[in-house]
Design an enzyme around this catalytic site. Structure first.
Site, mmCIF file in Angstrom:
data_model
loop_
_atom_site.group_PDB
_atom_site.id
_atom_site.type_symbol
_atom_site.label_atom_id
_atom_site.label_comp_id
_atom_site.label_asym_id
_atom_site.label_seq_id
_atom_site.Cartn_x
_atom_site.Cartn_y
_atom_site.Cartn_z
ATOM 1 N N LYS A 80 0.866 -1.190 0.000
ATOM 2 C CA LYS A 80 0.000 0.000 0.000
ATOM 3 C C LYS A 80 0.890 1.223 0.000
ATOM 4 C CE LYS A 80 -4.380 1.124 0.126
ATOM 5 N NZ LYS A 80 -5.529 0.349 -0.397
ATOM 6 N N ASP A 133 -6.904 4.400 -4.638
ATOM 7 C CA ASP A 133 -7.610 4.263 -3.359
ATOM 8 C C ASP A 133 -8.233 5.651 -3.138
ATOM 9 O OD1 ASP A 133 -7.778 2.225 -0.901
ATOM 10 O OD2 ASP A 133 -7.538 4.196 -0.032
HETATM 11 P P1 NDP Z 1 -12.883 7.982 -3.201
HETATM 12 O O1 NDP Z 1 -11.819 8.979 -2.986
HETATM 13 O O2 NDP Z 1 -13.400 7.760 -4.581
HETATM 14 O O3 NDP Z 1 -14.159 8.315 -2.283
HETATM 15 C C1 NDP Z 1 -14.045 8.368 -0.907
HETATM 16 C C2 NDP Z 1 -15.394 8.759 -0.319
HETATM 17 O O4 NDP Z 1 -15.335 8.613 1.085
HETATM 18 C C3 NDP Z 1 -15.753 10.204 -0.591
HETATM 19 O O5 NDP Z 1 -17.146 10.343 -0.641
HETATM 20 C C4 NDP Z 1 -15.165 10.900 0.634
HETATM 21 O O6 NDP Z 1 -15.757 12.154 0.937
HETATM 22 C C5 NDP Z 1 -15.463 9.897 1.715
HETATM 23 N N1 NDP Z 1 -14.462 10.022 2.781
HETATM 24 C C6 NDP Z 1 -13.115 9.949 2.655
HETATM 25 N N2 NDP Z 1 -12.502 10.153 3.828
HETATM 26 C C7 NDP Z 1 -13.481 10.358 4.708
HETATM 27 C C8 NDP Z 1 -13.491 10.622 6.087
HETATM 28 N N3 NDP Z 1 -12.340 10.728 6.789
HETATM 29 N N4 NDP Z 1 -14.704 10.749 6.686
HETATM 30 C C9 NDP Z 1 -15.849 10.638 5.962
HETATM 31 N N5 NDP Z 1 -15.894 10.389 4.649
HETATM 32 C C10 NDP Z 1 -14.738 10.266 4.036
HETATM 33 O O7 NDP Z 1 -12.330 6.633 -2.571
HETATM 34 P P2 NDP Z 1 -12.793 5.125 -2.845
HETATM 35 O O8 NDP Z 1 -14.257 5.076 -3.122
HETATM 36 O O9 NDP Z 1 -11.866 4.544 -3.830
HETATM 37 O O10 NDP Z 1 -12.477 4.446 -1.440
HETATM 38 C C11 NDP Z 1 -13.432 4.349 -0.388
HETATM 39 C C12 NDP Z 1 -13.040 3.254 0.569
HETATM 40 O O11 NDP Z 1 -12.982 2.004 -0.133
HETATM 41 C C13 NDP Z 1 -11.673 3.397 1.240
HETATM 42 O O12 NDP Z 1 -11.728 2.831 2.524
HETATM 43 C C14 NDP Z 1 -10.771 2.546 0.348
HETATM 44 O O13 NDP Z 1 -9.615 2.115 1.036
HETATM 45 C C15 NDP Z 1 -11.708 1.393 0.059
HETATM 46 N N6 NDP Z 1 -11.392 0.577 -1.121
HETATM 47 C C16 NDP Z 1 -11.226 1.148 -2.349
HETATM 48 C C17 NDP Z 1 -10.977 0.344 -3.446
HETATM 49 C C18 NDP Z 1 -10.867 0.904 -4.821
HETATM 50 O O14 NDP Z 1 -10.743 0.117 -5.758
HETATM 51 N N7 NDP Z 1 -10.928 2.204 -5.021
HETATM 52 C C19 NDP Z 1 -10.822 -1.108 -3.313
HETATM 53 C C20 NDP Z 1 -11.096 -1.613 -1.979
HETATM 54 C C21 NDP Z 1 -11.355 -0.779 -0.941
HETATM 55 P P3 NDP Z 1 -14.964 13.520 0.578
HETATM 56 O O15 NDP Z 1 -15.089 13.670 -0.901
HETATM 57 O O16 NDP Z 1 -15.682 14.567 1.351
HETATM 58 O O17 NDP Z 1 -13.553 13.330 1.044
HETATM 59 O O1 2IT Z 2 -7.941 -1.470 -0.906
HETATM 60 C C1 2IT Z 2 -7.852 -1.952 -2.055
HETATM 61 O O2 2IT Z 2 -7.991 -3.157 -2.263
HETATM 62 C C2 2IT Z 2 -7.601 -1.035 -3.165
HETATM 63 N N1 2IT Z 2 -7.521 0.174 -2.976
HETATM 64 C C3 2IT Z 2 -7.390 -1.574 -4.558
HETATM 65 C C4 2IT Z 2 -5.962 -2.015 -4.739
HETATM 66 C C5 2IT Z 2 -5.596 -2.423 -6.135
HETATM 67 O O3 2IT Z 2 -4.403 -2.730 -6.310
HETATM 68 O O4 2IT Z 2 -6.425 -2.464 -7.040
#
Ligand code: NDP
Ligand code: 2IT
Length: 457
Positions: A137, A177
């Site tokens: 990560k 992420d």
């Molecule tokens: P994005 O940046 O696309 O979206 C994040 C969302 O969460 C936004 O709506 C953001 O609001 C909100 N957010 C972020 N930080 C906070 C906080 N501290 N408190 C409240 N809301 C918050 O990220 P992702 O959708 O990619 O990721 C979301 C989650 O999913 C994370 O935990 C990530 O690790 C996990 N994840 C992502 C993967 C991926 O493929 N992208 C894969 C597996 C897990 P704002 O815009 O106001 O910051």
């Molecule tokens: O938390 C996760 O699994 C991710 N942000 C995706 C990682 C990846 O390599 O696609």
């Protein structure tokens, strides 16, 4: 016989407690890292009871220590020609199962504890996918909010100027992420090419389709979470059809979890961002959300301009007071605490699917499990994103790209397999129905066996 079993249990518990005590002493200021480790460690006691060879090889002390942690300066110029400095990280945790693999997070809260918790969990999540990927990560405390497109590009280029020497398609493969999507991955990829003079597209995943990216990667985490929850529901003779769903966040994972839940016949009534949440009792208008977040990059509060009957409330945790059948936390770590869990339960929640990483704290997880709520833990439920990243690596290596339908079908099967493997491990080790224990064990055993095969180093 009984005496042997008891002593094996004592031995296993003492071993796990001992490693955890040492971990606490060495990482006393890393709360998120210790939280992620504790959840996994507790689950693993039954494994060490049955596999004393893992104790003998001291697998736990070895796996909890990252192969290496890289921390570096990222200096870049903002639009006013001021020089800004951020800190960059890459934690290369374990390459037992394949190249280090995991996303990059750009958020002001990023520190070593957060990157280590995410990297450690990624090892087991990635093993669960059945794809040949290890765990890693990275990220930065850079805050993309309010930055111009050129500032984002210059930051990404500066970040890659150091990172490139540590990664490679067979070494370490970053992706997105929080705060990192296809745009940022594109800028990182461009800089990697300039620095290496090599078009190794498999060095990053989450690229734009048509430029080395896989179709369905953008949708994969959200869709995968819903596929996983659907498996839990099917096993309980239930489905998404007609259910009321609450999804936190409104980013990549949330958007496509909403899309698939709606396709399965659910009514999704709320989503959020870090400022507050919107409640739309008639069901969210996903096209409006996509326009607000993906096209305009705006705040979720503006949703009420599209839907006059919807309401906006400041603050994030209130979203869990909305009565729902299914809750999908898809924003960030520790967004559901014990109190929110109790509120969800008393309002009749039937299932939780963790789209985010570690969104429920330990107290919340125990509340859900004790109440008999179907609980899909992050490592299993959100593994669809990294699983399709591995499929992107396969396509990049073969120079052949697959249709959306083909990737989506593979994703669906992978999520079914993760559910079946987690369920089977929970049963085998004496915790039927507990997918937290099941997913942790199913992932861990694969990595531990790999470590035994490699020998000590
Ligand atoms: P994005 O940046 O696309 O979206 C994040 C969302 O969460 C936004 O709506 C953001 O609001 C909100 N957010 C972020 N930080 C906070 C906080 N501290 N408190 C409240 N809301 C918050 O990220 P992702 O959708 O990619 O990721 C979301 C989650 O999913 C994370 O935990 C990530 O690790 C996990 N994840 C992502 C993967 C991926 O493929 N992208 C894969 C597996 C897990 P704002 O815009 O106001 O910051
Ligand atoms: O938390 C996760 O699994 C991710 N942000 C995706 C990682 C990846 O390599 O696609």
């Amino acid at each position: 016989m009984t005496i042997t079993t008891v002593s094996n249990e004592q031995l296993a518990k003492e071993y796990v407690d001992g490693v955890f005590e040492q971990l606490k002493q060495q990482n006393s200021h890393q709360a998120e890292f210790l939280q992620a480790a504790e959840e996994i460690f507790i689950s693993l006691v039954p494994v060490f009871v049955q596999h004393p060879e893992y104790i003998k090889a001291n697998i736990l002390s070895r796996i909890i220590e990252p192969d290496r942690i890289i921390s570096f300066r990222v200096a870049w110029q903002d639009d006013n020609n001021q020089v800004q400095v951020n800190r960059g990280y890459r934690v290369q945790y374990s390459n037992v199962m394949g190249p280090y693999k995991g996303g990059l997070r750009f958020h002001p809260s990023v520190n070593e504890s957060i990157i280590k918790f995410l990297g450690f969990e990624q090892i087991f999540k990635n093993a669960l996918t059945g794809q040949p990927i290890g765990g890693g990560k990275g990220g930065s405390n850079f805050d993309p909010k309010g930055k111009s497109n050129s500032e984002i590009m210059r930051f990404c280029q500066a970040f890659m100027t150091e990172l490139y020497r540590h990664i490679g398609p067979d070494v370490d493969v970053p992706a997105g992420d929080i705060g990192v999507g296809a745009r940022e991955v594109g800028y990182l990829w461009g800089q990697y090419k300039r620095l290496t003079h090599a078009s190794e597209s498999g060095v990053l995943t989450g690229k734009t389709p048509g430029y080395g990216g896989s179709l369905a990667r953008k949708e994969a985490t959200g869709y995968g979470t819903v596929y996983f929850v659907n498996e839990m529901l099917k096993d309980a003779n239930d489905s998404f059809e007609g259910k009321t769903v609450v999804v936190s966040g409104s980013g990549n994972v949330s958007t496509y979890a909403i899309e698939k839940a709606q396709a399965y016949g659910a009514k999704v009534v709320a989503c959020s961002d870090s400022s507050g949440y919107v409640y739309d009792p008639d069901g969210l208008d996903l096209e409006a959300i996509k326009e607000i977040k993906e096209v305009k990059g705006d705040r979720i509060s503006t949703y009420v301009n599209y839907r006059p009957d919807a309401t906006y409330t400041e603050g994030c945790t209130g979203i869990w007071t909305i009565p729902c059948d299914i809750a999908l936390p898809c924003a960030t770590q520790n967004e559901i605490n014990g109190e929110s869990a109790r509120t969800l339960i008393s309002n009749g929640v039937k299932a939780i699917g963790e789209g985010a990483n570690m969104p429920s704290d330990l107290e919340a997880i125990n509340e859900f499990l004790d109440a008999g709520v179907l609980f899909g833990p992050a490592k299993a439920a959100n593994a669809g994103g990294v699983a399709v990243s591995a499929l992107e690596m396969a396509q990049d290596s073969s120079r052949v790209f697959w249709s959306f339908e083909k990737v989506d079908a593979k994703l669906h099967q992978i999520m079914k397999d993760i559910y079946a493997d987690s369920k089977a491990a929970a049963e085998k080790y004496g915790y039927p129905g507990n997918l937290v224990v099941g997913a942790n064990i199913a992932g861990f055993v694969k990595v531990a066996d790999g470590m035994l095969a490699e020998g000590v180093y």
